[in-house]
Design an enzyme around this catalytic site. Sequence first.
Site, PDB file in Angstrom:
ATOM      1  N   ARG A 130       1.063  -1.148   0.007  1.00  0.00           N
ATOM      2  CA  ARG A 130       0.098   0.012  -0.004  1.00  0.00           C
ATOM      3  C   ARG A 130       0.819   1.382  -0.046  1.00  0.00           C
ATOM      4  O   ARG A 130       0.502   2.390  -0.314  1.00  0.00           O
ATOM      5  CB  ARG A 130      -0.833  -0.010   1.194  1.00  0.00           C
ATOM      6  CG  ARG A 130      -2.275  -0.910   0.950  1.00  0.00           C
ATOM      7  CD  ARG A 130      -3.088  -0.814   2.146  1.00  0.00           C
ATOM      8  NE  ARG A 130      -2.560  -1.321   3.442  1.00  0.00           N
ATOM      9  CZ  ARG A 130      -3.288  -1.474   4.437  1.00  0.00           C
ATOM     10  NH1 ARG A 130      -4.511  -0.907   4.591  1.00  0.00           N
ATOM     11  NH2 ARG A 130      -2.744  -1.924   5.940  1.00  0.00           N
ATOM     12  N   GLN A 131       2.061   1.142   0.223  1.00  0.00           N
ATOM     13  CA  GLN A 131       3.060   2.196   0.280  1.00  0.00           C
ATOM     14  C   GLN A 131       3.776   2.439  -1.099  1.00  0.00           C
ATOM     15  O   GLN A 131       4.941   2.201  -1.121  1.00  0.00           O
ATOM     16  CB  GLN A 131       4.029   2.183   1.533  1.00  0.00           C
ATOM     17  CG  GLN A 131       3.512   2.108   2.795  1.00  0.00           C
ATOM     18  CD  GLN A 131       4.430   2.163   3.954  1.00  0.00           C
ATOM     19  OE1 GLN A 131       5.465   3.077   3.763  1.00  0.00           O
ATOM     20  NE2 GLN A 131       4.253   1.339   4.957  1.00  0.00           N
TER      21      GLN A 131
ATOM     22  N   ASP B  80     -14.965   1.725  -1.831  1.00  0.00           N
ATOM     23  CA  ASP B  80     -14.712   2.751  -2.390  1.00  0.00           C
ATOM     24  C   ASP B  80     -14.264   2.729  -3.615  1.00  0.00           C
ATOM     25  O   ASP B  80     -14.542   1.863  -4.443  1.00  0.00           O
ATOM     26  CB  ASP B  80     -13.038   3.158  -1.457  1.00  0.00           C
ATOM     27  CG  ASP B  80     -12.068   2.018  -1.804  1.00  0.00           C
ATOM     28  OD1 ASP B  80     -12.084   1.502  -2.911  1.00  0.00           O
ATOM     29  OD2 ASP B  80     -11.446   1.621  -0.583  1.00  0.00           O
TER      30      ASP B  80
ATOM     31  N   LYS C 100     -15.543   6.648  -0.204  1.00  0.00           N
ATOM     32  CA  LYS C 100     -14.942   6.563   0.897  1.00  0.00           C
ATOM     33  C   LYS C 100     -13.940   7.658   0.832  1.00  0.00           C
ATOM     34  O   LYS C 100     -13.217   7.771  -0.001  1.00  0.00           O
ATOM     35  CB  LYS C 100     -14.446   5.195   1.161  1.00  0.00           C
ATOM     36  CG  LYS C 100     -13.625   4.845   2.275  1.00  0.00           C
ATOM     37  CD  LYS C 100     -12.806   3.380   2.462  1.00  0.00           C
ATOM     38  CE  LYS C 100     -11.516   3.527   2.175  1.00  0.00           C
ATOM     39  NZ  LYS C 100     -10.958   2.438   2.006  1.00  0.00           N
TER      40      LYS C 100
ATOM     41  N   ASP D 195     -13.238  -6.198  -1.461  1.00  0.00           N
ATOM     42  CA  ASP D 195     -12.021  -5.305  -1.225  1.00  0.00           C
ATOM     43  C   ASP D 195     -10.974  -6.377  -1.401  1.00  0.00           C
ATOM     44  O   ASP D 195     -11.037  -7.651  -1.263  1.00  0.00           O
ATOM     45  CB  ASP D 195     -12.343  -4.691   0.191  1.00  0.00           C
ATOM     46  CG  ASP D 195     -11.425  -3.319   0.230  1.00  0.00           C
ATOM     47  OD1 ASP D 195     -10.926  -3.115  -0.853  1.00  0.00           O
ATOM     48  OD2 ASP D 195     -11.751  -2.513   1.125  1.00  0.00           O
TER      49      ASP D 195
HETATM   50  C1  R5P Z   1      -7.786   0.569   0.391  1.00  0.00           C
HETATM   51  O1  R5P Z   1      -7.730   1.283  -0.484  1.00  0.00           O
HETATM   52  C2  R5P Z   1      -7.932  -0.930   0.541  1.00  0.00           C
HETATM   53  O2  R5P Z   1      -8.395  -1.394  -0.546  1.00  0.00           O
HETATM   54  C3  R5P Z   1      -8.630  -1.104   1.593  1.00  0.00           C
HETATM   55  O3  R5P Z   1      -9.969  -0.823   1.583  1.00  0.00           O
HETATM   56  C4  R5P Z   1      -8.184  -0.915   2.985  1.00  0.00           C
HETATM   57  O4  R5P Z   1      -6.852  -0.981   2.896  1.00  0.00           O
HETATM   58  C5  R5P Z   1      -8.805  -1.652   4.348  1.00  0.00           C
HETATM   59  O5  R5P Z   1      -8.169  -1.184   5.295  1.00  0.00           O
HETATM   60  P1  R5P Z   1      -9.181  -0.990   6.576  1.00  0.00           P
HETATM   61  O6  R5P Z   1      -9.471  -2.567   6.910  1.00  0.00           O
HETATM   62  O7  R5P Z   1      -7.883  -0.673   7.697  1.00  0.00           O
HETATM   63  O8  R5P Z   1     -10.184   0.140   6.475  1.00  0.00           O
END
Ligand code: R5P
Length: 291
Positions: A94-95, A167, A190, A218
């Site tokens: 994610r980074q 999102d 989101k 997701d």
């Molecule tokens: C974000 O863009 C990812 O796709 C996930 O929605 C996110 O990493 C989920 O993280 P959390 O459960 O902490 O909201």
Amino acid sequence: MASFTVIGGTASENLGRKLASKLNSKYIGTELRIFPDGESKITLKDKPRGRIIVVQSVYPPVDSNLVRALAVISEARRYSSHVYAVIPYLGYARQDRQFLPGEIVTISLVAKMIKAAGATRIIVVDIHSMIALKLFQIPAKNVSAIQELVKYFKRLKLRDPLVISPDMGGIQRARNFARLLGVDYIALEKHRDRKTGKVIVKQGNHKEVRGRDLILVDDMISTGSSIMKAAQYLKRHKCGKIYATCTHALLIGDAEKKIKQAGVTKIVSTNTIPGKTGIVDVSSLIAKAIV
Ligand code: R5P
């Protein structure tokens, strides 16, 4: 077919065994001792031969599991010039860009380290973004677990199901999921505060969810905030049952409880991260990506 040895790191033992069986290959486990100062001491339980596949997801403790993966990869390279790093869940993915000034794009360092350790190929499952995958200077493949997750949902008797991305960033994933399931999809809006991590869902009028069973899709669930906020919002719109599905269920802290309290009936994830929600096996998909 080339002969393989699969080495399962301690973070991915079961998946490693399953992969070895799919590939009709020898499986070697690893033994982990943690020294009093926190260092990991890893021992291979046997000698590998042929092409070597190292399987180790990088989930919490992320830095320790990363170093353990690197250590096994580097040991594997002593035995073979073909080392496949199978990192089903790749922490740090994610980074992949600078969101705020000064932030370090750490996945770029991770990509260099995996190559430097001796991997000649890398295979990941549903990596957070393709930007991260492109940083690898060795052949890199992303495997999608969506078709396997969809197979699970096809067996359920759902009421007029609708697929929902929590999102806009996940709209493509939701579209693919919905297409394979043969249903419609929508995406919520989101917003996440980059400093505090706080998540909000933009309020709107989603009449189309009323009375229908929903599948929130997701790539990963970490703290559970994204799914929890989405579920609370959808419940207010009088939907039917809500299922949450993802490839990687980290479920940090009380994430599972939060999600259930928000009205989610069941969380369904894959075995890229072991745990009670990880009921969908991805070993066949990984095996196909290797041969
Ligand atoms: C974000 O863009 C990812 O796709 C996930 O929605 C996110 O990493 C989920 O993280 P959390 O459960 O902490 O909201």
